[in-house]
Design an enzyme around this catalytic site. Structure first.
Site, mmCIF file in Angstrom:
data_model
loop_
_atom_site.group_PDB
_atom_site.id
_atom_site.type_symbol
_atom_site.label_atom_id
_atom_site.label_comp_id
_atom_site.label_asym_id
_atom_site.label_seq_id
_atom_site.Cartn_x
_atom_site.Cartn_y
_atom_site.Cartn_z
ATOM 1 N N ASP A 8 -48.087 -35.989 -21.303
ATOM 2 C CA ASP A 8 -49.036 -36.729 -20.988
ATOM 3 C C ASP A 8 -48.400 -37.044 -19.700
ATOM 4 O OD1 ASP A 8 -51.841 -36.506 -21.954
ATOM 5 O OD2 ASP A 8 -51.052 -37.327 -23.360
ATOM 6 N N ASP A 10 -45.613 -37.207 -16.308
ATOM 7 C CA ASP A 10 -45.317 -36.268 -15.236
ATOM 8 C C ASP A 10 -44.101 -36.899 -14.281
ATOM 9 O OD1 ASP A 10 -48.010 -34.281 -15.092
ATOM 10 O OD2 ASP A 10 -48.819 -36.358 -13.756
ATOM 11 N N LYS A 148 -36.946 -55.886 -9.842
ATOM 12 C CA LYS A 148 -37.951 -54.793 -10.680
ATOM 13 C C LYS A 148 -38.999 -56.099 -11.537
ATOM 14 C CE LYS A 148 -35.186 -52.299 -12.761
ATOM 15 N NZ LYS A 148 -34.319 -51.387 -13.354
ATOM 16 N N ASP A 173 -33.893 -51.782 -20.687
ATOM 17 C CA ASP A 173 -33.183 -52.190 -21.210
ATOM 18 C C ASP A 173 -33.485 -53.805 -21.030
ATOM 19 O OD1 ASP A 173 -29.810 -53.797 -20.596
ATOM 20 O OD2 ASP A 173 -31.101 -52.179 -19.145
#
Length: 220
Positions: A8, A10, A148, A173
């Protein structure tokens, strides 16, 4: 550590510091080496240096400038890149991270690094650890102007590389970053149990965690 549903998945999105590389280098630099050298270069005590640096660190944590060497060089009136070179011998790969990278690449997965590291930090580490050949792209959040932790990073990443969040695995992390990815819809998320080899395991709260990269490729 869960058995991943590789059929599942990619796209594999990977953080660098604390995920592929031992976080000991960064923790030692920012918490020990930088305060000591800051004290020496500015002619003050280590205690005074730590007292000056701590509020600066707290104020900027989680923001793009926190990861920017140019910002800190200006803010602290010293060359952070040159100081990092003094401890570069501590840059190290986490156990079996290269085995994991080789396995997912050979399995035909799309592998992309997404790091908050400044391009200068990224270059410094890639000079010492040969990671680039495993990746389709090496993306710094500085390329987009958002860390992020920020939802806008994920929008920019989607616009840039066109990945399917529902068929993607992301390993990092930092828990707030994993939560940001989850909000965007990334389906497969893993934290890292022991990002700093000198500090022992950490609580990854609601996230399953990587403990052994060699075991992670089971079923691939």
């Amino acid at each position: 550590m869960p058995l991943l549903p590789w059929h599942d998945i990619d796209t594999v999105l990977l953080d660098m510091d604390g995920t592929l590389l031992d976080l000991h280098f960064d923790n030692h630099f920012w918490l020990e080496h930088l305060p000591r050298r800051y004290a020496q270069l500015h002619g003050i005590s280590l205690a005074m240096a730590e007292m000056e640096l701590q509020p600066l660190f707290e104020r900027n944590a989680g923001q793009l400038q926190w990861y920017c060497l140019d910002f800190w060089s200006t803010e602290l009136k010293l060359s952070v890149r040159e100081l990092k070179l003094e401890t570069a011998h501590l840059i190290a790969l986490r156990p079996d991270a290269d085995t994991f990278l080789a396995a997912i690449k050979s399995a035909g997965k799309r592998v992309v690094m997404i790091t908050n590291a400044h391009r200068d930090s990224l270059s410094l580490k890639l000079e010492r650890i040969e990671l680039a050949p495993y990746f389709e792209r090496l993306i710094s959040s500085h390329d987009y102007g958002f860390p992020k932790e920020n939802p806008q990073f994920w929008d920019a990443l989607q616009a840039d590389i066109g990945f399917d969040p529902a068929r993607s695995l992301f390993i990092d992390d930092t828990l707030p970053i994993l939560r940001s990815a989850r909000e965007f819809g990334v389906a497969h998320l893993l934290a890292v149990r022991e990002p700093d080899s000198r500090k022992g395991p950490k609580d990854t709260e609601e996230f399953a965690a990587v403990e052994n990269y060699r075991e992670l490729v089971a079923g691939l």
